[in-house]
Each structure stands twice: as C-alpha cells, then as structure tokens.
Design a protein around this motif. Structure first.
Motif, PDB file in Angstrom:
ATOM      1  N   TYR A  78     -13.096  34.513  17.381  1.00 51.86           N
ATOM      2  CA  TYR A  78     -13.697  34.979  16.141  1.00 51.86           C
ATOM      3  C   TYR A  78     -14.055  36.447  16.303  1.00 51.86           C
ATOM      4  O   TYR A  78     -14.727  36.828  17.256  1.00 51.86           O
ATOM      5  CB  TYR A  78     -14.960  34.151  15.866  1.00 51.86           C
TER       6      TYR A  78
ATOM      7  N   LEU B 112     -10.807  34.604  12.027  1.00 47.61           N
ATOM      8  CA  LEU B 112     -10.301  33.841  13.166  1.00 47.61           C
ATOM      9  C   LEU B 112      -8.939  34.403  13.578  1.00 47.61           C
ATOM     10  O   LEU B 112      -8.098  34.678  12.736  1.00 47.61           O
ATOM     11  CB  LEU B 112     -10.161  32.364  12.806  1.00 47.61           C
TER      12      LEU B 112
ATOM     13  N   CYS C  51      -6.057  31.217  10.161  1.00 46.77           N
ATOM     14  CA  CYS C  51      -6.321  32.267  11.129  1.00 46.77           C
ATOM     15  C   CYS C  51      -5.101  33.179  11.229  1.00 46.77           C
ATOM     16  O   CYS C  51      -4.038  32.869  10.717  1.00 46.77           O
ATOM     17  CB  CYS C  51      -6.696  31.693  12.477  1.00 46.77           C
TER      18      CYS C  51
END
Length: 80
Positions: free
Chosen positions: A70, A75, A48
């Motif tokens: 999200y 992410l 992420c």
C-alpha cells in the motif's frame, strides 16, 4: 458419487505444493463450505496496479506470486 445410498465427495489435488494451495483455496474450500453450510463465500477481490510486466503462456490459465503493498492510498503488486 453415491455408495450404499450415501453421497460421497471425492476431491483430487495436484502434487505441486503451490498448485495444491491455489486449488484448495479456489475450488476445494468453497465446495466444502457449500456442502457443510450451503454458504458460498467468494474470495476477496481487490483492484491494484501491477508494477512490472508479466510473461505468460496465453494457452492456459496461470497464477503467479506477488507482493502486495500500500502506497499513496493505492494498492500495488510487484512480481518476480
């Protein structure tokens, strides 16, 4: 530790509640799972993007809380 020909496992956790939860999930739970079933499951790892900069003490391992969300099929993590 072996007492009376029986294996005894001793685990110690820190007093800080957040440290206790982190240590439990990173160290104690996998150890117990391994002892009970010989099945060791690693924690899920996700890639992420960190939204903000982190300040840390580079002399020791540190954990910080963050909010995972999200957006646009990616992410992201935001920390305080």
């Amino acid at each position: 530790m072996i007492i009376d020909n029986k294996t005894k496992y001793i685990f110690n956790l820190p007093g800080n509640p957040v440290s206790t939860i982190v240590n439990f999930h990173m160290l104690l739970k996998p150890s117990i799972d391994n002892i009970i079933s010989n099945n060791f499951n690693l924690p899920i790892k996700l890639k992420c993007t960190l939204i903000n900069d982190l300040k840390s003490d580079k002399t020791r391992l540190e954990f910080t809380r963050g909010i995972l969300y999200y957006s646009y099929k990616l992410l992201h993590i935001y920390t305080n």
